[in-house]
Write a protein that holds these residues in place. Structure first.
Motif, PDB file in Angstrom:
ATOM      1  N   HIS A  11       0.690  -1.230   0.207  1.00 27.95           N
ATOM      2  CA  HIS A  11      -0.132   0.028  -0.001  1.00 27.95           C
ATOM      3  C   HIS A  11       1.209   1.241   0.244  1.00 27.95           C
ATOM      4  CE1 HIS A  11      -4.087  -1.439   0.606  1.00 27.95           C
ATOM      5  NE2 HIS A  11      -3.676  -2.988   0.506  1.00 27.95           N
ATOM      6  N   ALA A  12       1.814   1.271   0.564  1.00 32.85           N
ATOM      7  CA  ALA A  12       2.658   2.571   0.465  1.00 32.85           C
ATOM      8  C   ALA A  12       3.252   2.473  -0.860  1.00 32.85           C
ATOM      9  CB  ALA A  12       3.602   2.605   1.623  1.00 32.85           C
ATOM     10  N   PHE A  13       4.011   1.580  -1.074  1.00 34.98           N
ATOM     11  CA  PHE A  13       4.392   1.401  -2.468  1.00 34.98           C
ATOM     12  C   PHE A  13       3.520   2.745  -4.101  1.00 34.98           C
ATOM     13  CE2 PHE A  13       5.218   0.220  -7.011  1.00 34.98           C
ATOM     14  CZ  PHE A  13       6.767   0.432  -7.215  1.00 34.98           C
ATOM     15  N   GLN A  14       2.335   1.623  -4.289  1.00 34.06           N
ATOM     16  CA  GLN A  14       1.427   2.366  -4.678  1.00 34.06           C
ATOM     17  C   GLN A  14       0.886   3.340  -3.827  1.00 34.06           C
ATOM     18  OE1 GLN A  14       0.623   0.652  -7.537  1.00 34.06           O
ATOM     19  NE2 GLN A  14       1.995  -0.634  -6.643  1.00 34.06           N
ATOM     20  N   LEU A  15       0.850   4.205  -2.939  1.00 34.88           N
ATOM     21  CA  LEU A  15       0.310   5.578  -2.309  1.00 34.88           C
ATOM     22  C   LEU A  15       1.841   6.106  -2.850  1.00 34.88           C
ATOM     23  CD1 LEU A  15      -1.532   6.665  -0.889  1.00 34.88           C
ATOM     24  CD2 LEU A  15      -0.295   6.597   0.747  1.00 34.88           C
ATOM     25  N   ALA A  16       2.840   6.174  -2.525  1.00 33.35           N
ATOM     26  CA  ALA A  16       3.355   7.047  -3.334  1.00 33.35           C
ATOM     27  C   ALA A  16       3.314   7.318  -4.840  1.00 33.35           C
ATOM     28  CB  ALA A  16       4.756   6.427  -2.945  1.00 33.35           C
ATOM     29  N   ARG A  17       3.047   6.309  -5.409  1.00 32.46           N
ATOM     30  CA  ARG A  17       3.461   6.170  -7.000  1.00 32.46           C
ATOM     31  C   ARG A  17       2.340   7.166  -7.745  1.00 32.46           C
ATOM     32  NH1 ARG A  17       7.119   2.949 -10.244  1.00 32.46           N
ATOM     33  NH2 ARG A  17       6.332   4.755 -11.371  1.00 32.46           N
ATOM     34  N   THR A  18       1.034   6.311  -6.962  1.00 38.81           N
ATOM     35  CA  THR A  18      -0.111   7.504  -6.948  1.00 38.81           C
ATOM     36  C   THR A  18      -0.315   9.227  -6.710  1.00 38.81           C
ATOM     37  OG1 THR A  18      -2.184   5.731  -6.759  1.00 38.81           O
ATOM     38  CG2 THR A  18      -2.656   7.807  -6.359  1.00 38.81           C
ATOM     39  N   LEU A  19       0.185   9.234  -5.443  1.00 37.92           N
ATOM     40  CA  LEU A  19       0.351  10.736  -5.219  1.00 37.92           C
ATOM     41  C   LEU A  19       1.339  11.504  -5.612  1.00 37.92           C
ATOM     42  CD1 LEU A  19      -0.557  10.100  -1.856  1.00 37.92           C
ATOM     43  CD2 LEU A  19      -1.594  11.016  -3.637  1.00 37.92           C
ATOM     44  N   MET A  20       2.122  10.588  -6.255  1.00 35.38           N
ATOM     45  CA  MET A  20       3.780  11.475  -6.535  1.00 35.38           C
ATOM     46  C   MET A  20       4.098  11.903  -4.991  1.00 35.38           C
ATOM     47  SD  MET A  20       4.479   9.188  -9.474  1.00 35.38           S
ATOM     48  CE  MET A  20       5.842  10.087  -9.744  1.00 35.38           C
ATOM     49  N   VAL A  21       3.944  11.939  -4.267  1.00 39.77           N
ATOM     50  CA  VAL A  21       4.696  12.039  -3.367  1.00 39.77           C
ATOM     51  C   VAL A  21       5.545  11.389  -1.970  1.00 39.77           C
ATOM     52  CG1 VAL A  21       3.140  14.548  -2.845  1.00 39.77           C
ATOM     53  CG2 VAL A  21       2.640  12.336  -1.484  1.00 39.77           C
ATOM     54  N   PRO A  22       6.680  11.226  -1.372  1.00 41.40           N
ATOM     55  CA  PRO A  22       7.280  11.059  -0.439  1.00 41.40           C
ATOM     56  C   PRO A  22       5.765  10.118   0.835  1.00 41.40           C
ATOM     57  CG  PRO A  22       8.554  12.284  -1.298  1.00 41.40           C
ATOM     58  CD  PRO A  22       7.540  12.745  -1.227  1.00 41.40           C
ATOM     59  N   SER A  37       4.369  10.994   3.681  1.00 46.26           N
ATOM     60  CA  SER A  37       5.527  12.318   4.953  1.00 46.26           C
ATOM     61  C   SER A  37       5.974  13.235   5.199  1.00 46.26           C
ATOM     62  CB  SER A  37       7.243  11.873   4.397  1.00 46.26           C
ATOM     63  OG  SER A  37       7.318  10.880   3.696  1.00 46.26           O
ATOM     64  N   ASP A  38       5.435  13.782   4.322  1.00 48.76           N
ATOM     65  CA  ASP A  38       4.898  15.898   4.902  1.00 48.76           C
ATOM     66  C   ASP A  38       4.304  16.557   6.731  1.00 48.76           C
ATOM     67  OD1 ASP A  38       3.162  15.816   3.266  1.00 48.76           O
ATOM     68  OD2 ASP A  38       3.192  17.264   2.329  1.00 48.76           O
ATOM     69  N   TYR A  51       9.376   5.842   1.088  1.00 47.74           N
ATOM     70  CA  TYR A  51       9.102   5.675   0.139  1.00 47.74           C
ATOM     71  C   TYR A  51       8.941   6.549  -0.673  1.00 47.74           C
ATOM     72  CZ  TYR A  51       7.899   0.519   1.358  1.00 47.74           C
ATOM     73  OH  TYR A  51       7.916  -0.517   1.689  1.00 47.74           O
ATOM     74  N   ASP A  52      10.133   6.630  -1.910  1.00 47.28           N
ATOM     75  CA  ASP A  52       9.915   8.724  -2.467  1.00 47.28           C
ATOM     76  C   ASP A  52       9.160   7.604  -4.345  1.00 47.28           C
ATOM     77  OD1 ASP A  52      10.846  10.493  -4.245  1.00 47.28           O
ATOM     78  OD2 ASP A  52      12.538  11.144  -2.907  1.00 47.28           O
ATOM     79  N   HIS A  54      10.020   9.151  -6.298  1.00 46.67           N
ATOM     80  CA  HIS A  54      10.995  10.003  -7.759  1.00 46.67           C
ATOM     81  C   HIS A  54      12.169   8.568  -7.520  1.00 46.67           C
ATOM     82  CE1 HIS A  54       8.470  12.940  -8.204  1.00 46.67           C
ATOM     83  NE2 HIS A  54       8.396  13.656  -6.738  1.00 46.67           N
ATOM     84  N   GLN A  55      12.132   8.200  -7.291  1.00 45.30           N
ATOM     85  CA  GLN A  55      13.700   7.119  -7.286  1.00 45.30           C
ATOM     86  C   GLN A  55      12.801   5.869  -7.632  1.00 45.30           C
ATOM     87  OE1 GLN A  55      14.229   6.494  -2.757  1.00 45.30           O
ATOM     88  NE2 GLN A  55      13.665   4.193  -2.905  1.00 45.30           N
ATOM     89  N   PHE A  56      11.828   5.204  -8.115  1.00 42.66           N
ATOM     90  CA  PHE A  56      11.378   4.540  -8.953  1.00 42.66           C
ATOM     91  C   PHE A  56      11.830   4.133 -10.722  1.00 42.66           C
ATOM     92  CE2 PHE A  56       9.296   4.244  -4.381  1.00 42.66           C
ATOM     93  CZ  PHE A  56       9.996   2.674  -4.115  1.00 42.66           C
ATOM     94  N   GLY A  57      11.852   5.982 -11.316  1.00 40.52           N
ATOM     95  CA  GLY A  57      11.699   5.743 -12.422  1.00 40.52           C
ATOM     96  C   GLY A  57      10.350   5.925 -12.720  1.00 40.52           C
ATOM     97  N   PRO A  58       9.954   5.748 -13.987  1.00 37.20           N
ATOM     98  CA  PRO A  58       8.847   6.121 -14.980  1.00 37.20           C
ATOM     99  C   PRO A  58       7.665   5.211 -14.693  1.00 37.20           C
ATOM    100  CG  PRO A  58      10.328   6.054 -16.408  1.00 37.20           C
ATOM    101  CD  PRO A  58      11.094   5.466 -15.033  1.00 37.20           C
ATOM    102  N   ALA A  59       6.348   5.305 -14.454  1.00 33.32           N
ATOM    103  CA  ALA A  59       4.804   4.553 -13.753  1.00 33.32           C
ATOM    104  C   ALA A  59       5.253   3.850 -15.047  1.00 33.32           C
ATOM    105  CB  ALA A  59       4.309   5.248 -13.333  1.00 33.32           C
ATOM    106  N   HIS A  60       4.728   2.621 -15.378  1.00 31.91           N
ATOM    107  CA  HIS A  60       4.240   1.514 -16.580  1.00 31.91           C
ATOM    108  C   HIS A  60       2.437   1.537 -15.983  1.00 31.91           C
ATOM    109  CE1 HIS A  60       8.136   1.276 -17.706  1.00 31.91           C
ATOM    110  NE2 HIS A  60       8.871   1.223 -16.201  1.00 31.91           N
TER     111      HIS A  60
END
Length: 60
Positions: A11-22, A37-38, A51-52, A54-60
């Motif tokens: 869930h953390a990974f998916q939330l970071a990718r969806t919101l595009m925030v750490p 995180s903020d 989970y940031d 921006h460190q994972f690269g572009p979403a597919h």
């Protein structure tokens, strides 16, 4: 909150990718939670991982 670390990590990974925030995966009283995180501030929690997206690269 969840007692399942694998589920919380997913869930953390998916939330970071969806919101595009750490987001931070944290533990408190034996349960895991996830939040941007903020918004965590100086809460009395144990940080498991941040989970940031921006460190994972572009979403597919």
């Amino acid at each position: 909150m969840s007692h399942d670390l694998f589920l919380a990590q997913s869930h953390a990974f998916q939330l970071a990718r969806t919101l595009m925030v750490p987001v931070t995966l944290f533990e408190v009283d034996g349960e895991f939670g996830v939040m941007p995180s903020d918004e965590l501030d100086d809460a009395d929690v144990v940080v498991v991982h941040e989970y940031d997206p921006h460190q994972f690269g572009p979403a597919h």
